[in-house]
Structure formats: structure tokens, C-alpha cells
Design an enzyme around this catalytic site. Structure first.
Site, PDB file in Angstrom:
ATOM      1  N   HIS A 171      33.167  26.877  60.784  1.00  8.95           N
ATOM      2  CA  HIS A 171      32.008  26.157  59.854  1.00  8.95           C
ATOM      3  C   HIS A 171      31.241  27.177  58.697  1.00  8.95           C
ATOM      4  O   HIS A 171      30.247  27.819  59.094  1.00  8.95           O
ATOM      5  CB  HIS A 171      30.834  25.725  60.716  1.00  8.95           C
ATOM      6  CG  HIS A 171      31.316  24.574  61.481  1.00  8.95           C
ATOM      7  ND1 HIS A 171      31.547  23.383  60.888  1.00  8.95           N
ATOM      8  CD2 HIS A 171      31.508  24.485  62.819  1.00  8.95           C
ATOM      9  CE1 HIS A 171      31.782  22.539  62.217  1.00  8.95           C
ATOM     10  NE2 HIS A 171      32.027  23.089  63.044  1.00  8.95           N
ATOM     11  N   GLY A 219      33.767  17.441  63.315  1.00 11.94           N
ATOM     12  CA  GLY A 219      33.642  16.158  64.152  1.00 11.94           C
ATOM     13  C   GLY A 219      33.657  16.192  65.577  1.00 11.94           C
ATOM     14  O   GLY A 219      34.140  17.169  65.952  1.00 11.94           O
ATOM     15  N   GLU A 225      29.821  26.336  56.304  1.00 11.13           N
ATOM     16  CA  GLU A 225      28.591  25.829  55.616  1.00 11.13           C
ATOM     17  C   GLU A 225      27.658  26.113  56.413  1.00 11.13           C
ATOM     18  O   GLU A 225      26.371  25.954  55.639  1.00 11.13           O
ATOM     19  CB  GLU A 225      28.867  24.197  55.618  1.00 11.13           C
ATOM     20  CG  GLU A 225      28.930  23.470  56.781  1.00 11.13           C
ATOM     21  CD  GLU A 225      30.095  23.462  57.548  1.00 11.13           C
ATOM     22  OE1 GLU A 225      31.334  24.213  57.013  1.00 11.13           O
ATOM     23  OE2 GLU A 225      30.578  22.641  58.544  1.00 11.13           O
ATOM     24  N   LYS A 275      16.783  18.985  49.731  1.00  9.31           N
ATOM     25  CA  LYS A 275      15.268  19.504  49.395  1.00  9.31           C
ATOM     26  C   LYS A 275      15.250  20.779  48.560  1.00  9.31           C
ATOM     27  O   LYS A 275      14.409  20.765  47.596  1.00  9.31           O
ATOM     28  CB  LYS A 275      15.130  19.931  50.886  1.00  9.31           C
ATOM     29  CG  LYS A 275      13.732  20.456  51.066  1.00  9.31           C
ATOM     30  CD  LYS A 275      12.940  19.259  51.442  1.00  9.31           C
ATOM     31  CE  LYS A 275      11.442  19.530  51.723  1.00  9.31           C
ATOM     32  NZ  LYS A 275      10.734  18.343  52.341  1.00  9.31           N
ATOM     33  N   CYS A 315      37.159  22.763  60.918  1.00  7.48           N
ATOM     34  CA  CYS A 315      36.852  22.496  62.322  1.00  7.48           C
ATOM     35  C   CYS A 315      37.883  21.181  62.775  1.00  7.48           C
ATOM     36  O   CYS A 315      39.213  21.184  62.604  1.00  7.48           O
ATOM     37  CB  CYS A 315      35.684  22.580  62.792  1.00  7.48           C
ATOM     38  SG  CYS A 315      35.411  22.644  64.396  1.00  7.48           S
ATOM     39  N   TYR A 316      37.194  20.158  62.924  1.00  9.83           N
ATOM     40  CA  TYR A 316      37.864  18.941  63.254  1.00  9.83           C
ATOM     41  C   TYR A 316      39.076  18.755  62.226  1.00  9.83           C
ATOM     42  O   TYR A 316      40.014  18.245  62.111  1.00  9.83           O
ATOM     43  CB  TYR A 316      37.188  17.882  63.648  1.00  9.83           C
ATOM     44  CG  TYR A 316      37.697  16.544  63.972  1.00  9.83           C
ATOM     45  CD1 TYR A 316      38.110  16.498  65.374  1.00  9.83           C
ATOM     46  CD2 TYR A 316      38.088  15.554  62.947  1.00  9.83           C
ATOM     47  CE1 TYR A 316      38.807  15.257  65.647  1.00  9.83           C
ATOM     48  CE2 TYR A 316      38.618  14.474  63.292  1.00  9.83           C
ATOM     49  CZ  TYR A 316      39.117  14.185  64.805  1.00  9.83           C
ATOM     50  OH  TYR A 316      39.677  13.215  64.913  1.00  9.83           O
ATOM     51  N   ASP A 318       8.312  16.252  48.622  1.00 10.62           N
ATOM     52  CA  ASP A 318       9.169  14.989  48.085  1.00 10.62           C
ATOM     53  C   ASP A 318       8.296  14.271  47.437  1.00 10.62           C
ATOM     54  O   ASP A 318       8.628  13.675  46.210  1.00 10.62           O
ATOM     55  CB  ASP A 318       9.933  14.609  49.259  1.00 10.62           C
ATOM     56  CG  ASP A 318      10.848  15.390  50.028  1.00 10.62           C
ATOM     57  OD1 ASP A 318      11.168  16.401  49.661  1.00 10.62           O
ATOM     58  OD2 ASP A 318      11.215  15.071  51.315  1.00 10.62           O
TER      59      ASP A 318
END
Ligand code: XMP
Length: 524
Positions: free
Chosen positions: A181, A61, A183, A380, A88-89, A238
Site C-alpha cells: 500500500h 479490498g 498510500e 482535512k 494490493c487487491y 472544519d
């Protein structure tokens, strides 16, 4: 909470407003783990009871835990007895909350690529890490503050130059906290860390596409009954997958409207309509509205204004054609999970708008329609997997994304039919080159932008004064961050020559080497 989720083991991601929180969810979904993202403000004690997570992740964040009033998770989360991972945060908030100390100021920040060195003790969370020759691991850092003192019970399992406590854990409570991070794509082994975390938390991984398809078909039938549904088909992945899924569920009760705004690529309308109408037997209305759109865009060069005009006309046109479909009660939308996630807002107002995205928002109320959104739990990649499940050809599923406003945002400055014509041809040559060199699937998105400048050239013995264009090709996993594609000089040279020789109106070709951030993928 999404109804569908009740059948699955759930992981809760508490969002503290990071730009990349959604990527955490994607990593977990790839591991067949069902998870939901909820902003920290909504995560109350009662919510925790109701959600009953099997594990919790605290996102990153933008705030500083050293600031009074900065976001916190509820204390109760530490008493649930389930594993927690702080990023992180999320690491800093956990340390501070459990009795450690976080500091900001000079020498505490780190942005970009960093290398983490292991501590002597190895833990299961890091199984498969530190395996390269140098025994370190590449990670992506983006922090201003850092942890200066660990909370009781925690030990250090990895350090980096700017983060002495890059990886920390309290093994007893199964609380893990990392400064980087895992991710993002630029932490190449990040998925392994998430995998270790969820396996340790006891997730079996029961979230599969086959199961999703059956449940989704049933859910659509339950919702729609014998009534009619209309769907805006763009030819993008989509809306195509949503249409195919709906067709499987309710057959001819579905009618699709394909709006041709004159800003499509070469042969695109024929391909899309041909595939859905002729090949898959869907009912498709082909709305030819090129003159309307290009007329209203005449003389407009401001990117936001272009987007707004196209968005508004799209809704008008769709509505006009949809009104002809008697008795339609539902509007199908290819809304994905990233559109559904409520984002953390610190100001109380909407977060900064980089670009107004094009969608059919507002339509359902105006037309008195109810919504069917069969993809609203998916990312996605999962939509692509579902498309394959449904038998859509790979050539379709694997297509690069194409933005709703189409070529309008690849034509900075005023849009003219001449420029669009040139752009279409150049784009077709470029994509042909990419396919011929076998690079299409390695690239997330590639296109040409025609620039609002003309440059001097020489062809034969004559002077030319024609448009310059920019080639764009990026790698990305989700469009949120992107790197330019490292084409060989031979490829670039050959492509430039082909475009200049084959496309009248272009005499100069450039290659865009901007990553995102700081650039965006599209030029407008
Ligand atoms: P940017 O340019 O914001 O694009 O980095 C990220 C991804 O989104 C696509 N894009 C859009 N897609 N409607 C869409 O459906 C839009 O208005 C729109 N604008 C950008 C872009 O092509 C890229 O894949």
C-alpha cells in the site's frame, strides 16, 4: 460526479473496499491532482465514458479474487488506453483479469512492515526509490493472497519475502500493479510512487487552494443569493473554515450557533466565541446548554449511549436556537470529502459501526432547510490550507482535532461535574507541557482521559485515594491510522509530576502506548 471537478483533469479511483482507499485520494490531492473515489459496483461502461479519466487506480479490498463472484472492474477499463495502477487487491484483480494467476493459502500472506528489493531493471515509476544505504525500500503490506503467475506483458520490478511480485508493470500499456500500500504513512516513500505515476499519465497538477477559494465563493453566492444561512460552529477546523468561507461569500446573511454542551476544554467557549464574534465580526449565538446535556448524561456510562444522547440533544438545541433566526433557508455543514465518499458494502448493509459519529444529520429535512456544504470536495489537510488562505490564524488552524461529543468520550464510565473539572485541569497542564516543549505541531492529537478507577498513593505523609488518568498523544496524517508519540521519559516524568502537583483529584498518571489499529484514538 462533483460539478466542480468538470474543470479539472480527473483521475478515477475504483474502490474495492479497502479501509485506506481515501488515503490514495489524499496522496493525489497533495500532488494537485483532482480525483474521485467510486465503488466498483457503480463503475459501468457508461460511467467510464462520462467520467473520462486520464488515469485509473484500483484500490485494495478485503475479498479474495480466488472467490467466485468477488469484485471486478469492467473489462472496458483495460481498453481506455490510459495508465492504470493496481494496489494490493487491485494488483490481484488486474493480474487475474489479464491472464495471470493469484493464489491464497499458506505462505502467501504478509501483514505490516516489509522491505522490497529492486529488480535489475529500473522503471520510471520507481524514480527516487531504493535510495537508502541498503538499496531497499520500506513498504506496508496487508494481504492474504498473492500473485503467483504474471499476466502476459508484465515483468517484475521489485520483490519482498512474502510477495515475489511486489512490483509489476506492463510498460507498453502503462499498467502498473503493486502488492503493498503506497498510500499509507508506513510506506514512507509512497508519495513518490504516486507522483511518478501521475506525471507519467500527463497530469499537470491544476488543483490549487487559491483557485478553489474563488470558485467556492462564487458557488456559494450562486446557490444562496440574498437568502439566509445558519451554521453550527464547533470551533473545530472544519466548521471554522466553513464559517469563514461563507462569511467571505455572503457576510451578514450568515448566523452561527455555538452549542456549549458543558463538555468543552478549559476556556474553549470563550476562545471560540471571542475569535469569531469579536475578532472576525461574525454573528454568533452562544447557546449555554451545559445543564441540559450533563443532566441527561447523568448515570450513563455506555459509550454508544453517551454519543447518541449528545447527538440527539445537539440537534434539539441547535434547532431551538436556529428557529429564532428568521427566514433562514440554508444550513451550512462542514462536510468533508471523506464523509461524501460512498463506501463499498459487500453485505448490502452498512459497514461495521465502530463509533457513531456526531453530526447534525437529519436536521435539514426536519427543519425544511437546504444544505450548503462548501468543503465537500476537500480533505482535512486541504481544509487547513483553505483556512490559511482565508486568513484564519495559524494557532486556530493548527489546533488538534476535538471530537463532537467532547470530554464525554474522554471520561470512561459515568460523567460527573467533578470528574470533568479534574479532567479539564489535567488536560490544560498536559497541553501546556507539550507546547512548552515545542511538540504541539508534531503531534496530531493529544489529550488526557480520566479513568474510572481510583488508586492509592502517598503524598506528604498521608495516604491518597484519587483518580488515575491516562495521557494520550498520537501522530497521524488523517486520524485513520495512528501511532503513539514517543515522548522522552524526562518529559513524561515531568508532566506526571506537574499534573499530580497541580491537579487535585489525580494521584497517578499513565501513558497510553496503543497504536490505531488496534486501538482507537479516543478512549470511547
Ligand atoms: P477514533 O477515536 O475513532 O477517532 O480513532 C478518530 C478521530 O475522530 C475524532 N472523533 C470524532 N470527531 N465526532 C467528531 O467530530 C465524533 O463523534 C468523534 N469521535 C471521534 C477523534 O477525536 C479523532 O481525531
Amino acid at each position: 460526479m462533483e460539478e466542480h471537478a468538470r474543470h479539472h483533469e480527473r483521475l478515477l479511483i475504483i474502490d474495492f473496499g479497502s479501509q485506506v482507499t481515501q488515503l490514495i485520494a489524499r496522496r493525489l490531492r497533495e500532488l494537485s491532482v483532482y480525483c474521485e473515489i467510486h465503488p466498483y459496483q457503480n463503475v459501468t461502461d457508461a460511467f467510464l465514458d462520462e467520467f473520462s479519466p486520464k488515469a485509473v487506480i484500483f484500490s485494495g479490498g478485503p475479498d479474495s479474487v480466488t472467490r467466485e463472484g468477488s469484485p471486478r472492474p469492467p473489462r472496458k477499463v483495460y481498453d481506455l488506453g490510459v495508465p492504470i495502477l493496481g494496489i494490493c487487491y487491485g494488483q490481484q484483480v488486474m493480474m487475474q483479469g489479464l491472464g495471470g494467476r493469484v493464489v491464497g493459502g499458506e505462505g502467501t500472506s504478509e501483514f505490516g512492515r516489509a522491505w522490497v528489493e529492486p529488480a535489475p531493471d529500473r522503471i520510471d515509476l520507481l524514480k527516487g526509490w531504493f535510495m537508502d544505504g541498503a538499496g531497499r525500500e520500506q513498504v506496508w503490506m496487508s494481504h492474504g493472497d498473492h500473485v503467483a503467475e504474471l499476466a502476459p506483458g508484465f515483468a517484475v520490478y521489485g520483490t519482498s519475502p512474502g510477495a515475489p511480485f511486489a512490483i509489476t508493470a506492463d510498460l507498453e500499456r502503462r499498467f502498473y500493479a503493486v502488492q503493498f500500500h503506497p498510500e499509507v504513512h508506513h510506506t514512507p516513500n509512497g508519495k513518490t510512487l504516486y507522483e511518478n505515476f501521475v506525471r507519467d499519465a500527463g497530469f499537470a497538477g491544476d488543483w490549487t487552494m487559491g483557485a478553489y477559494r474563488e470558485e467556492a465563493v462564487q458557488k456559494i453566492r450562486d446557490q444562496v443569493g440574498d437568502r439566509k444561512v445558519i451554521c453550527a460552529l464547533s470551533g473545530g477546523v472544519d466548521s471554522s473554515v466553513a464559517a469563514a468561507l461563507l462569511h467571505e461569500a455572503i457576510g451578514d446573511q450568515l448566523t452561527c450557533v455555538f452549542v456549549d454542551h458543558g463538555l468543552l476544554r478549559l476556556n474553549e467557549a470563550e476562545e471560540v466565541v471571542g475569535m469569531f464574534r469579536d475578532h472576525m465580526n461574525l454573528q454568533v449565538i452562544h447557546a449555554q446548554e451545559q445543564d441540559l446535556f450533563l443532566g441527561e448524561l447523568e448515570g450513563v456510562s455506555d459509550p454508544e449511549q453517551k454519543r447518541k444522547i449528545i447527538g440527539r440533544l445537539f440537534i434539539d438545541v441547535f434547532q431551538k436556537h436556529a428557529n429564532d433566526i428568521e427566514g433562514a433557508e440554508f444550513l451550512a455543514q462542514g462536510t468533508l470529502y471523506p464523509d461524501v465518499i460512498e463506501s463499498v458494502s459487500f453485505s448490502g448493509g452498512p459497514s461495521v459501526t465502530i463509533k457513531s459519529h456526531h453530526n447534525v444529520g437529519g436536521l435539514p429535512e426536519k427543519m425544511g432547510l437546504k444544505l450548503v456544504e462548501p468543503l465537500r470536495e476537500l480533505f482535512k489537510d486541504e481544509v487547513r490550507a483553505l483556512g490559511r488562505e482565508l486568513g484564519l490564524p495559524d494557532s486556530f488552524i493548527g489546533r488538534h482535532p476535538f471530537p463532537g461529543p467532547g470530554l464525554a468520550i474522554r471520561c470512561p464510565g459515568e460523567i460527573t461535574t467533578d470528574k470533568l473539572e479534574i479532567l479539564r485541569k489535567a488536560d490544560a497542564v498536559y497541553i501546556d507541557q507539550i507546547r512548552k516543549h515545542g511538540l504541539y505541531d508534531e503531534i496530531w492529537q493529544a489529550f488526557v482521559a480520566i479513568l474510572p478507577v481510583r488508586t492509592v498513593g502517598v503524598m506528604g505523609d498521608g495516604r491518597t485515594y484519587d483518580y488515575a488518568c491516562a495521557l494520550r498523544a498520537v501522530t497521524s496524517v488523517d486520524g485513520m491510522t495512528a501511532d503513539y508519540y514517543p515522548f522522552s521519559h524526562d518529559f513524561l516524568g515531568e508532566t506526571a509530576t506537574r499534573i499530580i502537583n497541580e491537579v487535585k483529584g489525580i494521584n497517578r498518571v499513565t501513558y497510553d502506548v496503543t497504536s490505531k489499529p488496534p486501538g482507537t484514538i479516543e478512549w470511547e
